[in-house]
Enzyme design. Structure first.
Site, mmCIF file in Angstrom:
data_model
loop_
_atom_site.group_PDB
_atom_site.id
_atom_site.type_symbol
_atom_site.label_atom_id
_atom_site.label_comp_id
_atom_site.label_asym_id
_atom_site.label_seq_id
_atom_site.Cartn_x
_atom_site.Cartn_y
_atom_site.Cartn_z
ATOM 1 C CD1 TRP A 118 6.279 1.621 3.801
ATOM 2 C CD2 TRP A 118 7.782 2.926 4.812
ATOM 3 N NE1 TRP A 118 7.430 1.607 3.058
ATOM 4 C CE2 TRP A 118 8.364 2.392 3.644
ATOM 5 C CE3 TRP A 118 8.551 3.781 5.614
ATOM 6 C CZ2 TRP A 118 9.687 2.689 3.256
ATOM 7 C CZ3 TRP A 118 9.868 4.073 5.229
ATOM 8 C CH2 TRP A 118 10.411 3.530 4.066
ATOM 9 C CG ASP A 161 3.459 7.578 4.669
ATOM 10 O OD1 ASP A 161 3.539 8.043 3.510
ATOM 11 O OD2 ASP A 161 4.344 6.855 5.180
ATOM 12 C CE LYS A 221 8.484 4.931 -2.170
ATOM 13 N NZ LYS A 221 7.930 4.914 -0.855
#
Ligand SMILES: *Cc1c(COP(=O)(O)O)cnc(C)c1O
Length: 360
Positions: A102, A172, A196
């Site tokens: 990511w 993030d 999530k």
């Protein structure tokens, strides 16, 4: 219908109580005669839902008053562009940590807008650790420092908040927000895709310090400008109303269950049990430096990858689903967000032990 333990990395499990409440309110929300899905985002009913959700999130995370909370579309992936578009403010470079898949995506997008300095990279270590502080190269003139506190794919998590001085820290937090208490005041911007640990997909929560709202360049599209959404209380255009509502139900569920310190204790216990099962066996392995192991995403491999399919079948037999690892890591990955009950971990640990006894 029986519910399974779903170890998906996202969209992930939601608390059953939340799903049941949504079901009860599905076609008639609190006597309004309509579903939340059918409500105008400008109606007093929806505004009450939206306002309550924000107030509950602020309470859970103890968000200081000088931070705005935005409920946006576009996924966490849009934030890879929104961060530079809003924060460069005439500067030409930004600092990025490279700790996994990511991070890499954020870096690739950042490079469209500025010079990306890599503060430190764990790529040579196959993203199984976080680089130690004495290896970091921070730049005082960077517009911001971006990092990924929890790498969802590698299962690697920073143990501490990086100290980056006065440069705004951008995080993030897609796969870790709400897993434990957080000192929001250490950050310039925090963002997280909802699917999530917050609610269904389709929404991104952005928490931004208000002095950073004035930095977007004139060419920044209105929809990509934090200030647009801050000024309009996330109703500049139609927000993801149903996801916002469901996230609000999740926030209330968290509050009923003791808030984030209770969640942290539970999450730590869940993760500890699973890592103990992995470490206590020669058959299972997790490659991450123990200090940087994620509480939320636990990758593990079997001693013989040929047995992966049989393991997944045995897990499925016990109602444990979506354990297949990410293709870049292989093996298994158990994502164990807030909504994964401890009983799901206990069952997984039993299945692992049984499988090792019979096939290992
Ligand atoms: C899932 C995830 C993303 C991508 O989120 P989208 O909402 O699908 O764009 C980004 N970063 C991290 C850390 C993630 O876990």
């Amino acid at each position: 219908m029986s519910r399974v333990y779903n170890f998906s990395a996202g969209p992930a499990m939601l608390p059953q109580e939340v799903l049941q409440q949504a079901q009860q309110e599905m076609s008639d929300w609190q006597g309004s005669g309509m579903s939340v899905m059918e409500m105008s985002h400008r109606s007093k009913e929806f505004i009450s839902i939206a306002t309550q959700a924000e107030a509950d999130l602020r309470e859970l995370l103890a968000i200081p008053a000088n931070y705005k909370v935005l409920f946006l579309q576009g996924g966490a992936s849009s934030q890879f562009a929104m961060a530079p578009l809003n924060l460069l403010c005439g500067k030409t470079s930004a600092d990025y940590f490279n700790t996994g898949m990511w991070s890499k995506k954020a870096i690739a997008e950042g490079k469209r807008y500025c010079t990306v300095n890599i503060v430190a990279s764990a790529e040579a270590a196959k993203f199984t650790t976080v680089p130690e502080v004495d290896e970091w190269q921070l730049h005082r003139d960077a517009a911001y420092v971006h990092y990924t506190p929890n790498e969802t794919i590698g299962g690697v998590e920073f143990a501490d908040i990086p100290d980056v001085g006065d440069v705004p820290l951008v995080a993030d937090m897609s796969s870790t927000l709400l897993s434990r208490p957080l000192d929001v005041s250490k950050y310039g911007v925090i963002y997280a895709g909802a699917q999530k640990n917050i609610g269904p997909s389709g929404m991104t929560v952005v928490i931004v310090r208000d002095d950073l709202l004035v930095h977007a360049g004139a060419e920044t599209p209105a929809m990509f400008n934090y200030k647009t959404h801050a000024d309009a209380e996330s109703m500049y255009n139609t927000p993801p109303t149903y996801t916002w509502y469901l996230a609000g139900l999740v926030f209330q569920w968290l509050k009923r269950n003791g808030g984030l310190s209770a969640m942290a204790a539970l999450n730590k216990r869940k993760a500890d049990k699973l890592y103990a099962a992995i470490d206590g066996s020669d058959f299972y392995n997790n490659p991450v430096t123990p200090r940087y192991r994620s509480w939320m995403n636990v990758p593990f491999t079997l001693a013989d990858a040929e047995l992966d399919g049989a393991f997944l079948a045995a897990a499925k037999e016990a109602n444990l689903l979506t354990l297949k690892g990410h293709r870049s890591v292989g093996g298994m990955r158990a994502s164990i967000y807030n909504a994964m009950p401890e009983a799901g971990i206990d069952t997984l640990v039993e299945v692992m032990a049984d499988f090792e006894r019979s096939r290992g």
